[in-house]
Motif scaffolding. Structure first.
Motif, PDB file in Angstrom:
ATOM      1  N   ARG A 212      13.097  26.978  64.074  1.00  0.00           N
ATOM      2  CA  ARG A 212      12.210  26.482  63.026  1.00  0.00           C
ATOM      3  C   ARG A 212      10.793  26.303  63.548  1.00  0.00           C
ATOM      4  O   ARG A 212      10.593  25.805  64.641  1.00  0.00           O
ATOM      5  CB  ARG A 212      12.727  25.135  62.511  1.00  0.00           C
ATOM      6  N   ASP A 213       9.848  26.731  62.769  1.00  0.00           N
ATOM      7  CA  ASP A 213       8.451  26.556  63.168  1.00  0.00           C
ATOM      8  C   ASP A 213       7.986  25.210  62.606  1.00  0.00           C
ATOM      9  O   ASP A 213       7.605  25.092  61.439  1.00  0.00           O
ATOM     10  CB  ASP A 213       7.604  27.712  62.624  1.00  0.00           C
ATOM     11  N   GLU A 214       8.044  24.158  63.409  1.00  0.00           N
ATOM     12  CA  GLU A 214       7.776  22.809  62.903  1.00  0.00           C
ATOM     13  C   GLU A 214       6.326  22.619  62.523  1.00  0.00           C
ATOM     14  O   GLU A 214       6.019  21.872  61.589  1.00  0.00           O
ATOM     15  CB  GLU A 214       8.202  21.766  63.945  1.00  0.00           C
ATOM     16  N   LEU A 215       5.410  23.291  63.229  1.00  0.00           N
ATOM     17  CA  LEU A 215       3.996  23.170  62.890  1.00  0.00           C
ATOM     18  C   LEU A 215       3.747  23.623  61.478  1.00  0.00           C
ATOM     19  O   LEU A 215       3.075  22.954  60.677  1.00  0.00           O
ATOM     20  CB  LEU A 215       3.154  24.014  63.862  1.00  0.00           C
ATOM     21  N   GLN A 216       4.315  24.793  61.153  1.00  0.00           N
ATOM     22  CA  GLN A 216       4.166  25.369  59.800  1.00  0.00           C
ATOM     23  C   GLN A 216       4.681  24.372  58.755  1.00  0.00           C
ATOM     24  O   GLN A 216       4.017  24.108  57.764  1.00  0.00           O
ATOM     25  CB  GLN A 216       4.978  26.658  59.712  1.00  0.00           C
ATOM     26  N   GLU A 217       5.848  23.785  59.050  1.00  0.00           N
ATOM     27  CA  GLU A 217       6.463  22.899  58.063  1.00  0.00           C
ATOM     28  C   GLU A 217       5.619  21.645  57.869  1.00  0.00           C
ATOM     29  O   GLU A 217       5.493  21.136  56.770  1.00  0.00           O
ATOM     30  CB  GLU A 217       7.869  22.521  58.511  1.00  0.00           C
ATOM     31  N   GLU A 218       5.011  21.142  58.966  1.00  0.00           N
ATOM     32  CA  GLU A 218       4.189  19.948  58.859  1.00  0.00           C
ATOM     33  C   GLU A 218       2.977  20.201  57.963  1.00  0.00           C
ATOM     34  O   GLU A 218       2.580  19.376  57.167  1.00  0.00           O
ATOM     35  CB  GLU A 218       3.704  19.496  60.238  1.00  0.00           C
ATOM     36  N   ARG A 219       2.394  21.402  58.150  1.00  0.00           N
ATOM     37  CA  ARG A 219       1.190  21.710  57.384  1.00  0.00           C
ATOM     38  C   ARG A 219       1.481  21.782  55.899  1.00  0.00           C
ATOM     39  O   ARG A 219       0.646  21.514  55.065  1.00  0.00           O
ATOM     40  CB  ARG A 219       0.604  23.063  57.865  1.00  0.00           C
ATOM     41  N   ARG A 220       2.713  22.147  55.587  1.00  0.00           N
ATOM     42  CA  ARG A 220       3.061  22.290  54.189  1.00  0.00           C
ATOM     43  C   ARG A 220       3.115  20.973  53.570  1.00  0.00           C
ATOM     44  O   ARG A 220       3.244  20.082  53.206  1.00  0.00           O
ATOM     45  CB  ARG A 220       4.433  22.950  54.054  1.00  0.00           C
TER      46      ARG A 220
END
Lengths: 220, 260
Positions: A212-220
């Motif tokens: 999982r790309d956690e950075l991407q998810e946080e930005r969302r």
């Protein structure tokens, strides 16, 4: 020679190489590659066993009871390995002493049983023999490559012939101690696998799950 | 399919499996019997080559004549007596060392050579002068180097104290470093060194670093190999082990008493 037989012989060289694609037979690849001559003899021994076991297993395949087929395959392979070991002791004594137990351990080499069960049980004698030789050559190719690199950089020689004069002999080459230790074979085989898969991306394993790309998810 | 019914019938299946086993057994037996003479000849040549290494080191010295006139005997290491039971021509010390019945476990704190098991018997080579006195003794020694076992021969004069030569015929230590125990310049340091001091204490060994020339130490010790301390100390310890009471100590004692 028809195309089918030709491909049984050649695809295991790089396309379906037992070491770099299937990651089989790594143990002996680490142990016998400190010098090129031991790698060469080991390659010959494994190729012989693969070809002969492929032929013999294919010969009896129609008559083997399903439930005991693996035991019979191992009996055939073990007998061939004993014979190869005895031939080496009789005619290549010095090398067989340096290979020590690793000739005997060909019995447990996954490539041999893998080809017997996976190929020879379902194909004719000629195809199985060629498949054995092909896989033996694929194994040999990697073994010789690793053996050449390790001997060249670990001893400064190839097949015992000095290529680089080492500092101990008054030359300028300082041998890499790491090359004589088992881990170096891992690095070299790893490098070869990386190179082949970079050239042939179809060999790259599909990932079993995505990280999982956690950075991407946080930005969302 | 017809074929599957054949191979699933128990009697036929049994016959098939037995047939394969018989053929395999036959091939293995025939190759074992046919190839064994070649193997034994190789083994004999290999052992001869090992002994040849120490003999070549002795040629050109005052032991050369004695070295040409060797007899081989099997020694019981615990008692130091010659074995009545074993024949030097067929006894294989390396095989014995791996066989629990033919070897003993060395107590860990006494195992300075790092070999774990020691054979109960060993083959020695000796030469006698015209009076029947021992003139030269060649002892097999082994131990652990830096990353490999070391195998060699130690040749002693008849007084059991003066070193005639030390030669390692098998080692796998680092080329250019520990492997220099096989270099002629290091081998040349050994002849003339004394195993014991005047009181009979074991003094032979390898120094850590250089030995001061002319010092007391210089009669017993040779220079360590710089950059290969572990190999040098391996040689030191294996000499102390094999010349000590767990090695050839009892045998050498008998030789000194004239019973060798």
């Amino acid at each position: 020679m028809t195309n089918r037989y030709w491909s049984a012989l050649t695809t295991p060289l790089i396309g379906e190489n037992p070491i770099t694609l299937q990651i089989l037979g790594i143990c002996s690849a680490l142990a016998v590659t400190t010098a090129l001559d031991t790698a060469l003899v080991m390659s010959g021994a494994v190729t012989c066993v693969l070809a002969l076991s492929g032929a013999s297993v294919s010969m009896v395949r129609r008559y083997l009871p399903r439930s005991v087929r693996i035991i019979v395959q191992i009996t055939i392979i073990a007998s061939l390995v004993i014979i190869v070991d005895q031939v080496l002791k009789a005619f290549a004594f010095e090398i067989s002493r340096r290979l020590s137990v690793f000739v005997g351990l060909i019995v447990t080499n996954c490539i041999v049983l893998g080809r017997a069960e996976g190929f020879a049980m379902r194909h004719g004698v000629l195809a199985s023999t060629l498949d054995g030789i092909g896989n033996g050559l694929g194994y040999s190719f990697i073994l010789l490559l690793v053996g050449a690199v390790r001997e060249l950089f670990g001893h400064g020689s190839l097949l015992g012939v000095q290529i680089f004069w080492t500092t101990a002999q008054g030359g300028a080459f300082d041998p890499l101690q790491l090359m004589l230790l088992p881990p170096s074979a891992f690095f070299i085989i790893g490098g070869i696998i990386w190179f082949i898969r970079a050239k042939r991306p179809e060999q790259v394993d599909r990932s079993e799950f995505k990280i999982r790309d956690e950075l991407q998810e946080e930005r969302r | 399919m017809a074929e599957s019914t054949i191979r699933e019938r128990p009697v036929q299946a049994l016959m098939m499996v037995l047939g394969v086993a018989m053929v395999c057994a036959l091939l293995v037996s025939v190759s074992a019997v046919k190839l064994r003479p070649h193997y034994l000849a190789n083994l004999e040549a290999y052992r001869k080559a090992q002994l040849e290494s120490i003999l070549s080191a002795l040629s050109g010295t005052r032991y050369a004549a004695a070295a040409g006139n060797l007899e081989s005997r099997v020694v019981e290491l615990d008692s130091g007596r010659y074995s009545e039971r074993l024949d030097a021509a067929t006894f294989d010390a390396r095989k014995a060392a791996a066989n629990p019945d033919e070897s003993m476990l060395i107590p860990p704190h006494r195992d300075i050579a790092g070999i774990k098991r020691r054979e109960k018997n060993a083959t020695v080579f000796l030469a006698r002068d015209a009076n029947g006195d021992v003139e030269l003794i060649i002892l097999p020694v082994r131990g652990s180097g830096y990353q490999s076992p070391l195998y060699g021969y130690l040749a002693l004069a008849g007084d059991t104290s003066t070193v005639a030569a030390l030669k390692f015929y098998e080692q796998g230590d680092t080329p250019g470093m520990g492997a220099r125990i096989q270099s002629p310049s290091w081998e040349a340091l050994w002849p003339g060194k004394q195993v014991y001091d005047d009181g009979g204490a074991l003094k032979i060994g390898v120094a850590r670093g250089k030995v001061t020339p002319g010092s007391m130490e210089a009669s017993y010790m040779v220079d360590g190999i710089s950059g290969a301390t572990r190999t040098s100390q391996g040689v030191h310890r294996l000499l102390r082990f094999w010349l000590g009471e767990f090695g050839f100590g009892p045998y050498l004692e008998r030789v000194r008493r004239g019973e060798g």
